[in-house]
Design a protein around this motif. Structure first.
Motif, PDB file in Angstrom:
ATOM      1  N   SER A 149       6.423  10.176   5.103  1.00  0.00           N
ATOM      2  CA  SER A 149       7.294   9.213   5.289  1.00  0.00           C
ATOM      3  C   SER A 149       7.951   8.786   4.186  1.00  0.00           C
ATOM      4  O   SER A 149       9.148   8.353   4.151  1.00  0.00           O
ATOM      5  CB  SER A 149       6.738   8.149   6.151  1.00  0.00           C
ATOM      6  OG  SER A 149       5.586   7.772   5.681  1.00  0.00           O
ATOM      7  N   ASN A 150       7.284   8.835   3.015  1.00  0.00           N
ATOM      8  CA  ASN A 150       7.939   8.384   1.781  1.00  0.00           C
ATOM      9  C   ASN A 150       9.107   9.342   1.546  1.00  0.00           C
ATOM     10  O   ASN A 150      10.097   8.856   0.912  1.00  0.00           O
ATOM     11  CB  ASN A 150       7.110   8.291   0.826  1.00  0.00           C
ATOM     12  CG  ASN A 150       6.152   7.038   0.194  1.00  0.00           C
ATOM     13  OD1 ASN A 150       6.519   6.121   1.085  1.00  0.00           O
ATOM     14  ND2 ASN A 150       5.263   7.197  -0.487  1.00  0.00           N
ATOM     15  N   ALA A 151       8.794  10.744   1.578  1.00  0.00           N
ATOM     16  CA  ALA A 151       9.786  11.587   1.120  1.00  0.00           C
ATOM     17  C   ALA A 151      11.178  11.294   2.105  1.00  0.00           C
ATOM     18  O   ALA A 151      12.049  11.509   1.479  1.00  0.00           O
ATOM     19  CB  ALA A 151       9.307  13.143   1.591  1.00  0.00           C
ATOM     20  N   TYR A 186       2.467  -1.631  -6.028  1.00  0.00           N
ATOM     21  CA  TYR A 186       3.454  -1.292  -7.075  1.00  0.00           C
ATOM     22  C   TYR A 186       4.644  -0.538  -6.162  1.00  0.00           C
ATOM     23  O   TYR A 186       4.503   0.434  -5.510  1.00  0.00           O
ATOM     24  CB  TYR A 186       2.895  -0.355  -8.182  1.00  0.00           C
ATOM     25  CG  TYR A 186       3.968  -0.423  -9.188  1.00  0.00           C
ATOM     26  CD1 TYR A 186       4.154  -1.186  -9.979  1.00  0.00           C
ATOM     27  CD2 TYR A 186       5.129   0.770  -9.198  1.00  0.00           C
ATOM     28  CE1 TYR A 186       5.096  -1.175 -11.136  1.00  0.00           C
ATOM     29  CE2 TYR A 186       5.744   1.000 -10.202  1.00  0.00           C
ATOM     30  CZ  TYR A 186       6.174   0.024 -11.204  1.00  0.00           C
ATOM     31  OH  TYR A 186       6.960   0.037 -12.034  1.00  0.00           O
ATOM     32  N   ARG A 187       5.922  -1.156  -6.373  1.00  0.00           N
ATOM     33  CA  ARG A 187       6.985  -0.125  -5.900  1.00  0.00           C
ATOM     34  C   ARG A 187       8.043  -0.319  -6.983  1.00  0.00           C
ATOM     35  O   ARG A 187       8.144  -1.203  -7.934  1.00  0.00           O
ATOM     36  CB  ARG A 187       7.481  -1.108  -4.873  1.00  0.00           C
ATOM     37  CG  ARG A 187       6.497  -1.633  -3.823  1.00  0.00           C
ATOM     38  CD  ARG A 187       7.214  -2.122  -2.448  1.00  0.00           C
ATOM     39  NE  ARG A 187       7.702  -1.054  -1.931  1.00  0.00           N
ATOM     40  CZ  ARG A 187       8.931  -1.111  -1.253  1.00  0.00           C
ATOM     41  NH1 ARG A 187       9.529  -1.903  -1.330  1.00  0.00           N
ATOM     42  NH2 ARG A 187       9.478  -0.045  -0.638  1.00  0.00           N
ATOM     43  N   VAL A 188       8.685   0.880  -7.156  1.00  0.00           N
ATOM     44  CA  VAL A 188       9.783   1.156  -8.103  1.00  0.00           C
ATOM     45  C   VAL A 188      10.667   0.403  -7.720  1.00  0.00           C
ATOM     46  O   VAL A 188      11.382   0.326  -6.584  1.00  0.00           O
ATOM     47  CB  VAL A 188       9.958   2.608  -7.991  1.00  0.00           C
ATOM     48  CG1 VAL A 188      11.065   2.838  -9.139  1.00  0.00           C
ATOM     49  CG2 VAL A 188       8.900   3.563  -8.452  1.00  0.00           C
ATOM     50  N   GLY A 195       8.850  -1.202   2.409  1.00  0.00           N
ATOM     51  CA  GLY A 195       7.404  -0.599   2.054  1.00  0.00           C
ATOM     52  C   GLY A 195       6.528  -1.596   1.620  1.00  0.00           C
ATOM     53  O   GLY A 195       7.038  -2.989   1.430  1.00  0.00           O
ATOM     54  N   THR A 196       5.087  -1.166   1.615  1.00  0.00           N
ATOM     55  CA  THR A 196       4.105  -2.291   1.201  1.00  0.00           C
ATOM     56  C   THR A 196       3.710  -2.043  -0.175  1.00  0.00           C
ATOM     57  O   THR A 196       3.085  -2.797  -0.656  1.00  0.00           O
ATOM     58  CB  THR A 196       2.819  -1.999   2.251  1.00  0.00           C
ATOM     59  OG1 THR A 196       2.437  -0.792   2.169  1.00  0.00           O
ATOM     60  CG2 THR A 196       3.459  -2.339   3.639  1.00  0.00           C
ATOM     61  N   GLY A 197       3.956  -0.790  -0.637  1.00  0.00           N
ATOM     62  CA  GLY A 197       3.490  -0.359  -2.198  1.00  0.00           C
ATOM     63  C   GLY A 197       1.676   0.017  -1.934  1.00  0.00           C
ATOM     64  O   GLY A 197       1.174   0.066  -2.808  1.00  0.00           O
ATOM     65  N   GLY A 215       1.002   2.508   0.153  1.00  0.00           N
ATOM     66  CA  GLY A 215       0.935   3.912   0.886  1.00  0.00           C
ATOM     67  C   GLY A 215       0.213   4.845   0.050  1.00  0.00           C
ATOM     68  O   GLY A 215      -0.862   5.799   0.204  1.00  0.00           O
ATOM     69  N   LEU A 216       0.669   4.988  -1.347  1.00  0.00           N
ATOM     70  CA  LEU A 216       0.154   6.014  -2.134  1.00  0.00           C
ATOM     71  C   LEU A 216      -1.307   5.795  -2.745  1.00  0.00           C
ATOM     72  O   LEU A 216      -2.197   6.489  -2.819  1.00  0.00           O
ATOM     73  CB  LEU A 216       1.154   5.967  -3.382  1.00  0.00           C
ATOM     74  CG  LEU A 216       2.489   6.735  -3.071  1.00  0.00           C
ATOM     75  CD1 LEU A 216       3.084   6.935  -4.373  1.00  0.00           C
ATOM     76  CD2 LEU A 216       1.989   8.126  -2.573  1.00  0.00           C
ATOM     77  N   PRO A 217      -1.587   4.290  -2.627  1.00  0.00           N
ATOM     78  CA  PRO A 217      -2.931   3.892  -3.267  1.00  0.00           C
ATOM     79  C   PRO A 217      -3.874   4.343  -2.010  1.00  0.00           C
ATOM     80  O   PRO A 217      -4.981   4.896  -2.366  1.00  0.00           O
ATOM     81  CB  PRO A 217      -2.910   2.258  -3.475  1.00  0.00           C
ATOM     82  CG  PRO A 217      -1.491   1.929  -3.837  1.00  0.00           C
ATOM     83  CD  PRO A 217      -0.809   3.059  -3.052  1.00  0.00           C
TER      84      PRO A 217
HETATM   85  P1  ADP Z   1       5.844   2.142  -0.359  1.00  0.00           P
HETATM   86  O1  ADP Z   1       6.490   3.567   0.095  1.00  0.00           O
HETATM   87  O2  ADP Z   1       5.479   1.392   0.816  1.00  0.00           O
HETATM   88  O3  ADP Z   1       7.081   1.388  -1.177  1.00  0.00           O
HETATM   89  P2  ADP Z   1       3.967   3.791  -1.874  1.00  0.00           P
HETATM   90  O4  ADP Z   1       2.628   3.135  -2.403  1.00  0.00           O
HETATM   91  O5  ADP Z   1       3.860   4.559  -0.688  1.00  0.00           O
HETATM   92  O6  ADP Z   1       4.571   2.336  -1.401  1.00  0.00           O
HETATM   93  O7  ADP Z   1       4.791   4.117  -2.911  1.00  0.00           O
HETATM   94  C1  ADP Z   1       5.119   3.433  -3.982  1.00  0.00           C
HETATM   95  C2  ADP Z   1       6.446   3.594  -4.826  1.00  0.00           C
HETATM   96  O8  ADP Z   1       6.719   4.897  -5.242  1.00  0.00           O
HETATM   97  C3  ADP Z   1       7.456   3.453  -3.618  1.00  0.00           C
HETATM   98  O9  ADP Z   1       7.915   2.176  -3.667  1.00  0.00           O
HETATM   99  C4  ADP Z   1       8.716   4.240  -4.383  1.00  0.00           C
HETATM  100  O10 ADP Z   1       9.322   3.898  -5.117  1.00  0.00           O
HETATM  101  C5  ADP Z   1       7.745   5.424  -4.970  1.00  0.00           C
HETATM  102  N1  ADP Z   1       7.685   6.676  -4.092  1.00  0.00           N
HETATM  103  C6  ADP Z   1       6.741   7.400  -3.560  1.00  0.00           C
HETATM  104  N2  ADP Z   1       7.100   8.165  -2.828  1.00  0.00           N
HETATM  105  C7  ADP Z   1       8.310   8.561  -3.240  1.00  0.00           C
HETATM  106  C8  ADP Z   1       9.405   9.780  -2.864  1.00  0.00           C
HETATM  107  N3  ADP Z   1       8.920  10.563  -2.370  1.00  0.00           N
HETATM  108  N4  ADP Z   1      10.444   9.768  -3.669  1.00  0.00           N
HETATM  109  C9  ADP Z   1      11.081   8.545  -4.358  1.00  0.00           C
HETATM  110  N5  ADP Z   1      10.085   7.681  -4.743  1.00  0.00           N
HETATM  111  C10 ADP Z   1       8.842   7.648  -4.037  1.00  0.00           C
END
Ligand code: ADP
Length: 537
Positions: free
Chosen positions: A409-411, A456-458, A467-469, A471-473
């Motif tokens: 879903s991030n992708a 953390y969110r970019v 997003g919640t920041g 997902g990846l953690p």
């Molecule tokens: P969220 O997606 O809810 O913001 P995540 O923890 O999943 O939080 O991701 C953290 C950050 O990493 C995202 O806010 C995004 O900026 C960056 N990121 C994650 N996956 C991708 C991706 N496939 N392409 C670009 N940026 C990504």
């Protein structure tokens, strides 16, 4: 030293003997710079103004004996005593009086043949003694200045040495510790109860400090970082301290001793306990709040749905537009709450894994099929590639589904329309390798190390993507729980590639260590996300 010249003082009143020394030194070319004194008084006056590497003294002198000369020599200067035949008793006295060695006089002066070697040995011996003394002093200085409490005990558990730090820690002066048995030396509250034991030469059974030292003494094996609580009686009141002790067996003068280093860790222990309690309260708070938010949220969602469907009366387009905003934000809040709950469970180690033999191909296919709809909706191509040799593996299927959903879903989320998302599963080197690639906006290098941190969110100015920041953690923790790892490569505006490695032969499920200090930020992040989600439309 071998090539050096020695400053030698010869104390000899007999002219013939003096000549014999001179002859010996000249013919053997001994590297001596010698001075002759003919009496105790003369020797004393010379010794008062000059330093010598060695003193060679005769026993019989006109105004006294060689023993008197020994008494005037600086402690560190080696001396050789020369006595007549049959005067061995005097030689022994001389050794006791501080002489390094002695020579028995021979009328033909043959004893002088041994002189060079005797002098050489005496000087070497002295250098060695100096070195040992220096080392001993350094060790003593270290012992005394150590910031932790230090004790030196002999084989009878008698305290032979103590430093200021221990004296302060136990509330006892040096004099009431040194020379006492360890049980008596400690102002331990158990001392009175154990008086009988001590009289019987036993050690206190309830005192971990004493017991540990005894075990080291008997086993001759060190004990490292033993932590225990000890109650001292300091200034009439009981003081309970947490101590950390390391004990080392040592041999001094051929006898078994022990050296104990004792650190007061009470502050650290109390802080740890406090942190544990606070963490527990916070984690309880986060999960209670999240649970309590869920119910009203479900009600709101249903109510909005009823209005949207027109079941509560006709809805205008404008009203429907605002209802859509409400629905979207209710969904975002629901996702956030679920993520917080999941992350909190993972972090506190309360997430139980259901480890079963599963087919990763099947799992990946089902997630792919589910996500296909979302990808299509956004105009993206979502492909799936499964290797032929995929073995079955032990993993928690629901959790790996969560990993795949989060990454895919991030992708999808971060790839603009017309892009591609690919999922590829392979088996390499005893590992399942899952690659999720996209042709999206990518992640700037400086942000890469942080994207697995909670909340953390970019920052992406101009394109706010919800997003919640978390997902990846969450992904990171689930993968770690499977003893796996995750890697990421990314290039801005070209795309990202997340690779998950899951080991096939997972022996045991490791416990994810609790990240206690992060609880604060979890709480803060959660609260600020709730606030910003509510503000957002
Ligand atoms: P969220 O997606 O809810 O913001 P995540 O923890 O999943 O939080 O991701 C953290 C950050 O990493 C995202 O806010 C995004 O900026 C960056 N990121 C994650 N996956 C991708 C991706 N496939 N392409 C670009 N940026 C990504």
């Amino acid at each position: 030293m071998e090539n050096e010249r020695y400053k030698v003082l010869i104390v000899e009143d007999d002219k013939i003997d003096q000549m014999a020394y001179k002859r010996m030194i000249d013919t053997e070319k001994l590297p001596y710079e010698y001075t002759i004194a003919e009496s105790v008084m003369e020797a004393r006056s010379i010794l008062g103004t000059q330093r010598f590497d060695i003193v060679i003294t005769d026993y019989n002198l006109p105004d006294g004996t060689g023993l008197d000369v020994l008494g005037s020599i600086e402690k560190n200067t080696p001396a050789i005593f020369v006595t007549g035949t049959g005067d061995e008793e005097i030689a022994v006295k001389a050794l006791k009086g501080g002489a390094c060695d002695y020579l028995i006089k021979d009328p033909q002066h043959d004893h002088l043949k041994a002189l060079p070697l005797t002098v050489q040995n005496a000087i070497k011996q002295k250098a060695l003694k100096d070195m040992i003394e220096r080392k001993q002093k350094n060790l003593e200085a270290l012992f005394n200045a150590a910031p932790v409490g230090m004790l030196l005990l002999d084989e009878n558990m008698m305290v032979k040495g103590v430093n200021d730090a221990f004296s302060k820690l136990s509330g006892n002066g040096h004099s009431s510790i040194i020379g006492h048995k360890i049980c008596d030396a400690l102002s331990c509250i158990n001392s009175a109860d154990n008086q009988k034991l001590r009289q019987d030469n036993h050690v206190c059974e309830v005192c971990p400090l004493v017991k540990t030292i005894k075990v080291v003494l008997d086993s001759e094996k060190p004990a490292r970082k033993v932590e225990f609580q000890h109650t001292f009686e300091i200034s009439g009141s009981e003081t309970k301290l947490w101590l950390c002790m390391s004990v080392e067996p040592v041999v001094i003068d051929g006898r078994k001793h022990t050296v104990a280093a004792i650190e007061d860790i009470t502050e650290r222990k109390n802080a740890e306990q406090q942190l544990k309690e606070t963490t527990e309260i916070k984690s309880q708070f986060v999960s209670t709040v999240s649970h309590e938010l869920r119910t009203p949220l479900t009600c709101m969602k249903e109510a909005v749905g009823v209005i949207w469907d027109g079941a509560a009366g006709e809805v205008t387009d404008k009203q429907r537009h605002f209802l859509d905003i409400a629905k979207r934000n209710i969904d975002r809040l629901a996702v956030l709450i679920n993520d917080v709950l999941d992350f909190q469970k993972l972090e506190s180690g309360r997430m139980n894994l259901n480890m079963q033999l599963n087919d990763i191909g099947q799992v990946a296919k089902s997630v792919h099929d589910t996500m296909l709809l979302f990808a299509k909706k956004k105009g993206l191509d979502l492909s799936l590639e499964l290797a032929d040799n995929l073995p079955k593996a032990v993993f928690d299927s629901d959790k790996i589904v969560q990993v795949l959903i989060n990454l895919i879903s991030n992708a999808i989320k971060f790839t603009p329309e017309g892009g591609q998302v690919s999922v590829c599963v392979e088996y390499q080197c005893e590992e399942l390798v899952i690659r999720i690639g996209d042709t999206g906006m990518g992640i700037p290098k400086e942000h890469l190390p942080k994207i697995f941190e909670q909340f953390y969110r970019v920052p992406r100015p101009g394109s706010e993507i919800p997003g919640t920041g978390l997902g990846l953690p969450i992904v990171n923790k689930i993968v770690a729980l499977h003893s796996g790892r995750i890697e990421v490569e990314s290039e801005v505006d070209r795309g990202s590639l997340f690779t998950v490695f899951l080991p096939l032969n997972l022996k045991s499920v490791p416990e994810v260590p609790q990240m206690e200090t992060k609880q604060d930020s979890l709480l803060e992040g959660f609260l600020s996300s709730v606030t910003s989600t509510n503000k957002a439309n």
